[in-house]
Design a protein around this motif. Sequence first.
Motif, PDB file in Angstrom:
ATOM      1  N   HIS A  47      -1.475  -7.603  -1.913  1.00 35.76           N
ATOM      2  CA  HIS A  47      -2.933  -7.534  -2.039  1.00 35.76           C
ATOM      3  C   HIS A  47      -3.401  -6.089  -1.858  1.00 35.76           C
ATOM      4  N   PRO A  48      -4.345  -5.629  -2.701  1.00 32.60           N
ATOM      5  CA  PRO A  48      -4.838  -4.253  -2.556  1.00 32.60           C
ATOM      6  C   PRO A  48      -5.428  -3.950  -1.181  1.00 32.60           C
ATOM      7  N   ALA A  49      -5.961  -4.969  -0.505  1.00 32.20           N
ATOM      8  CA  ALA A  49      -6.521  -4.729   0.828  1.00 32.20           C
ATOM      9  C   ALA A  49      -5.429  -4.325   1.810  1.00 32.20           C
ATOM     10  N   ALA A  50      -4.279  -4.961   1.720  1.00 28.28           N
ATOM     11  CA  ALA A  50      -3.173  -4.609   2.611  1.00 28.28           C
ATOM     12  C   ALA A  50      -2.690  -3.194   2.341  1.00 28.28           C
ATOM     13  N   LYS A  51      -2.565  -2.827   1.064  1.00 24.96           N
ATOM     14  CA  LYS A  51      -2.155  -1.463   0.744  1.00 24.96           C
ATOM     15  C   LYS A  51      -3.239  -0.463   1.134  1.00 24.96           C
ATOM     16  N   GLY A  52      -4.503  -0.865   1.019  1.00 26.42           N
ATOM     17  CA  GLY A  52      -5.581   0.019   1.447  1.00 26.42           C
ATOM     18  C   GLY A  52      -5.569   0.257   2.943  1.00 26.42           C
ATOM     19  N   VAL A  53      -5.283  -0.785   3.705  1.00 25.03           N
ATOM     20  CA  VAL A  53      -5.186  -0.623   5.158  1.00 25.03           C
ATOM     21  C   VAL A  53      -3.996   0.263   5.513  1.00 25.03           C
ATOM     22  N   PHE A  54      -2.872   0.082   4.824  1.00 22.43           N
ATOM     23  CA  PHE A  54      -1.664   0.865   5.120  1.00 22.43           C
ATOM     24  C   PHE A  54      -1.893   2.352   4.844  1.00 22.43           C
ATOM     25  N   VAL A  84      -9.967 -12.470 -12.130  1.00 21.26           N
ATOM     26  CA  VAL A  84      -9.205 -11.724 -11.130  1.00 21.26           C
ATOM     27  C   VAL A  84      -8.069 -12.602 -10.626  1.00 21.26           C
ATOM     28  N   GLU A  85      -6.869 -12.082 -10.693  1.00 25.99           N
ATOM     29  CA  GLU A  85      -5.717 -12.831 -10.195  1.00 25.99           C
ATOM     30  C   GLU A  85      -5.762 -12.874  -8.673  1.00 25.99           C
ATOM     31  N   GLU A  86      -5.716 -14.063  -8.156  1.00 25.33           N
ATOM     32  CA  GLU A  86      -5.780 -14.232  -6.713  1.00 25.33           C
ATOM     33  C   GLU A  86      -4.416 -13.942  -6.083  1.00 25.33           C
ATOM     34  N   LEU A  87      -4.425 -13.048  -5.120  1.00 17.85           N
ATOM     35  CA  LEU A  87      -3.212 -12.697  -4.390  1.00 17.85           C
ATOM     36  C   LEU A  87      -3.354 -13.130  -2.943  1.00 17.85           C
ATOM     37  N   PRO A  88      -2.287 -13.631  -2.351  1.00 11.56           N
ATOM     38  CA  PRO A  88      -2.399 -14.088  -0.958  1.00 11.56           C
ATOM     39  C   PRO A  88      -2.643 -12.912  -0.020  1.00 11.56           C
ATOM     40  N   LEU A  89      -3.547 -13.144   0.933  1.00 12.41           N
ATOM     41  CA  LEU A  89      -3.854 -12.131   1.949  1.00 12.41           C
ATOM     42  C   LEU A  89      -3.923 -12.829   3.301  1.00 12.41           C
ATOM     43  N   ALA A 115      -0.391  -9.926   7.432  1.00 16.88           N
ATOM     44  CA  ALA A 115      -0.094  -8.828   6.519  1.00 16.88           C
ATOM     45  C   ALA A 115      -0.983  -7.623   6.810  1.00 16.88           C
ATOM     46  N   LEU A 116      -2.265  -7.868   7.104  1.00 20.21           N
ATOM     47  CA  LEU A 116      -3.158  -6.764   7.459  1.00 20.21           C
ATOM     48  C   LEU A 116      -2.732  -6.104   8.764  1.00 20.21           C
ATOM     49  N   ALA A 117      -2.312  -6.923   9.723  1.00 24.12           N
ATOM     50  CA  ALA A 117      -1.852  -6.363  11.001  1.00 24.12           C
ATOM     51  C   ALA A 117      -0.596  -5.522  10.802  1.00 24.12           C
ATOM     52  N   ALA A 118       0.332  -6.003   9.974  1.00 24.49           N
ATOM     53  CA  ALA A 118       1.548  -5.235   9.703  1.00 24.49           C
ATOM     54  C   ALA A 118       1.227  -3.947   8.949  1.00 24.49           C
ATOM     55  N   ALA A 119       0.229  -3.996   8.061  1.00 24.50           N
ATOM     56  CA  ALA A 119      -0.145  -2.791   7.315  1.00 24.50           C
ATOM     57  C   ALA A 119      -0.786  -1.749   8.225  1.00 24.50           C
ATOM     58  N   ALA A 120      -1.505  -2.202   9.238  1.00 20.29           N
ATOM     59  CA  ALA A 120      -2.153  -1.261  10.159  1.00 20.29           C
ATOM     60  C   ALA A 120      -1.208  -0.717  11.216  1.00 20.29           C
ATOM     61  N   LEU A 121      -0.042  -1.345  11.388  1.00 23.20           N
ATOM     62  CA  LEU A 121       0.882  -0.938  12.449  1.00 23.20           C
ATOM     63  C   LEU A 121       1.369   0.504  12.318  1.00 23.20           C
ATOM     64  N   PRO A 122       1.750   0.996  11.118  1.00 23.95           N
ATOM     65  CA  PRO A 122       2.206   2.397  11.040  1.00 23.95           C
ATOM     66  C   PRO A 122       1.161   3.400  11.511  1.00 23.95           C
TER      67      PRO A 122
END
Length: 251
Positions: A17-24, A217-222, A226-233
Amino acid sequence: MLAIDAAAYTSPWRRVHPAAKGVFFGGLLVCALALPTWPAAPMVAVVALAAGFGPARVPPRAFARAAWVPLLFILTGSLALLVTVGGPQGAVALDPAGAARAAEVTGRAAAAVCCQLLFAFTTPLADLLPRLTRIGLPSALVEVIALIYRMLFVTLDSARRIQTAQAGRLGYAGRRAWIRSVGSLGAALFVRSFDRAQRMQRGLECRGYTGELTVLVEELPLRPSALAAAALPAVLVAAATASYFSLGAPL
């Protein structure tokens, strides 16, 4: 298709999901800009490049071709910080603190560029734009960006065709011919782009355009995990920086 778009569409992270990559990448970008440059900027660059060249499988050669221009701009711009203008006669002299400031600006900007480029290399703009309205961005602005993005490829294709035709007629055989051909190329692109924009507007009006383009819009699981893991780094980089200064390192 541009190299960045081709890499984004074939990236293994395309299904993320783009939100996860955006958070990362966004979290790392904030660390590069907000935390002290040393050691935060090198850590941000290392983490971002490791993720990009590792799990995301960003082609290093394509990344280098896309990054060298902004990095060169950053390097040349930082050279101005090495000198100071002033004094009784307004003389130009080396600034004693200029090297430290230039290194700080270069480190921050280079790490930020890495984060932005890697996000672009893993996220197609077509997947990102329709989701921007959900976070409050005006739909009119999103549609203008989408139309410019789509028109860019048509314009580039037209430029290649015109340039090929000019080269076949020896349009770039000499300096004067090169200048004349480049001027004609720019004029032809402007006229064609303006005409294409008018035809696109008429086509939208004939199809009942009401001020919003509805796309599927293709729905992607979020998932929250996943958001927590993306923010961890980003959290780890901030914690490592805090630990570095807590051990007595100078700010």
